[in-house]
Design a protein around this motif. Structure first.
Motif, PDB file in Angstrom:
ATOM      1  N   LYS A   1      77.279 -23.554  84.017  1.00 52.00           N
ATOM      2  CA  LYS A   1      76.537 -22.312  83.819  1.00 52.00           C
ATOM      3  C   LYS A   1      75.968 -21.810  85.130  1.00 52.00           C
ATOM      4  O   LYS A   1      76.037 -20.603  85.441  1.00 52.00           O
ATOM      5  N   GLU A   2      75.400 -22.697  85.922  1.00 47.73           N
ATOM      6  CA  GLU A   2      74.836 -22.279  87.204  1.00 47.73           C
ATOM      7  C   GLU A   2      75.926 -21.781  88.142  1.00 47.73           C
ATOM      8  O   GLU A   2      75.721 -20.813  88.893  1.00 47.73           O
TER       9      GLU A   2
ATOM     10  N   LEU B   1      78.377 -17.165  90.806  1.00 51.09           N
ATOM     11  CA  LEU B   1      79.536 -16.303  90.981  1.00 51.09           C
ATOM     12  C   LEU B   1      79.188 -14.857  90.649  1.00 51.09           C
ATOM     13  O   LEU B   1      79.534 -13.929  91.396  1.00 51.09           O
ATOM     14  N   GLU B   2      78.521 -14.645  89.527  1.00 53.27           N
ATOM     15  CA  GLU B   2      78.154 -13.290  89.130  1.00 53.27           C
ATOM     16  C   GLU B   2      77.285 -12.621  90.188  1.00 53.27           C
ATOM     17  O   GLU B   2      77.497 -11.453  90.561  1.00 53.27           O
ATOM     18  N   GLU B   3      76.330 -13.368  90.717  1.00 52.97           N
ATOM     19  CA  GLU B   3      75.452 -12.802  91.732  1.00 52.97           C
ATOM     20  C   GLU B   3      76.200 -12.549  93.037  1.00 52.97           C
ATOM     21  O   GLU B   3      75.962 -11.552  93.729  1.00 52.97           O
TER      22      GLU B   3
ATOM     23  N   SER C   1      68.176 -14.198  91.893  1.00 54.23           N
ATOM     24  CA  SER C   1      67.481 -15.478  91.755  1.00 54.23           C
ATOM     25  C   SER C   1      68.058 -16.548  92.663  1.00 54.23           C
ATOM     26  O   SER C   1      67.361 -17.489  93.047  1.00 54.23           O
ATOM     27  N   ASN C   2      69.341 -16.410  93.015  1.00 60.25           N
ATOM     28  CA  ASN C   2      69.975 -17.400  93.884  1.00 60.25           C
ATOM     29  C   ASN C   2      70.121 -16.923  95.322  1.00 60.25           C
ATOM     30  O   ASN C   2      70.027 -17.722  96.256  1.00 60.25           O
TER      31      ASN C   2
END
Length: 306
Positions: free
Chosen positions: A123-124, A129-131, A153-154
């Motif tokens: 999930k992380e 990847l999305e970010e 957030s990352n």
């Protein structure tokens, strides 16, 4: 149908090996040369050792003239997104606008351990990847004279001058792929120019294309604006002896390759590519595992363009 050569250099290849394949592919009329982004071999001894995907592509950007270049796929765990955006934009400039970026969440845990790369839970990895997709495409498209900020957030970004520019207007084309049923098609619909289905049956490929088309419509995107591609291992021979020799060279069984890849006589390979086209693919990545058999590239091109 666009025909692209796709290589796995972590299995053992020098830069000169890759250059020979890329130049042969260019001379034969293939659309693109792609490579995996891996440092650890999956089998064999991996000699003469690993090469870095984007270092390789930077060299090929200067050592080729026409063929498109890219990764299938870069792992989001390997690089920070800001420097990756700069690197890919730089290689795009070096190539005159011939680069594409396949980006994925990362999957090979042993490779991460072997090279000291953190390997978060699934999930992380998808969150990252999305970010990364949002940040990279945002940096490339930020208006000139502005500052780019990303409240992530990352990977929070603040006050980044909008100076990361690709040669291709609007940014380098992004490829997202895989068999994920939820997040993968959503990321493709939001960020990608192309959706890729790797190493799947024709029926499963068609189902995954239908799924990403439906998700595009959910996001208000025209499905026709998203390219559809498939990746398949290649093993073609004009006769059974040649086919068997080429299968043995990559440590595979002919019957298994016929069932699961683009393998067989020229007629068999053409028929399967035709079925992939009927399933919705407009582009096929031909995974070439024996990088020293350049005649294989010529035979495949002749078979698929006859």
């Amino acid at each position: 149908m666009d025909l692209r050569i796709f290589t796995e250099p972590q299995q053992g290849a020098t830069y000169d090996d890759l250059l020979a394949v890329a130049r042969a592919a260019e001379d034969l009329g293939y659309d693109a040369f792609f490579r995996s982004d891996h440092y650890l071999r999956m089998s064999g001894d991996g000699l003469p050792g690993p090469t870095d995907a984007w270092t390789t592509l930077a060299g090929l950007a200067r050592d080729t003239t026409r063929i498109r270049l890219g990764t299938l796929v870069t792992s989001a765990t390997f690089r920070l997104p800001g420097p990756l955006a700069v690197t890919v934009a730089g290689v795009d400039q070096m190539s005159g606008g011939r680069v594409e970026l396949g980006l994925g969440a990362g999957w090979f845990e042993a490779e991460h351990r072997a090279f000291g790369i953190p390997f978060p839970p699934l999930k992380e990895r998808f969150d990252r990847l999305e970010e990364q997709l949002a940040l990279i495409t945002g940096m490339w498209s930020a208006p000139e004279g502005s500052e780019y900020d990303h409240d992530g957030s990352n990977y929070p970004v603040s006050g980044q001058p909008a100076l990361v520019r690709t040669t291709q207007p609007g940014g380098v084309p992004i490829i997202v792929g895989g068999a994920g049923r939820r997040r993968t098609p959503s990321l493709a619909a939001r960020y990608a120019a192309e959706f890729n289905v790797p190493f799947s049956s024709v029926d499963e490929t068609a189902q995954l294309f239908a799924r990403v088309d439906a998700v595009c419509e959910e996001h208000g995107r025209d499905p026709l604006s998203l390219g559809h591609s498939a990746a398949q291992v290649l093993c073609v021979g004009k006769d059974e002896a040649t086919l068997r020799r080429r299968a043995e060279a990559i440590g595979r069984d002919v019957a298994e390759l016929r069932a699961n890849g683009l393998a067989g006589t020229p007629e068999e390979v053409r028929e399967r590519v035709g079925r992939l086209a009927e399933a919705g693919a407009s582009r096929v990545y031909l995974q070439v595992l024996d990088l020293h058999d350049l005649d294989h590239l010529a035979d495949a091109h002749a078979a698929l363009t006859a």
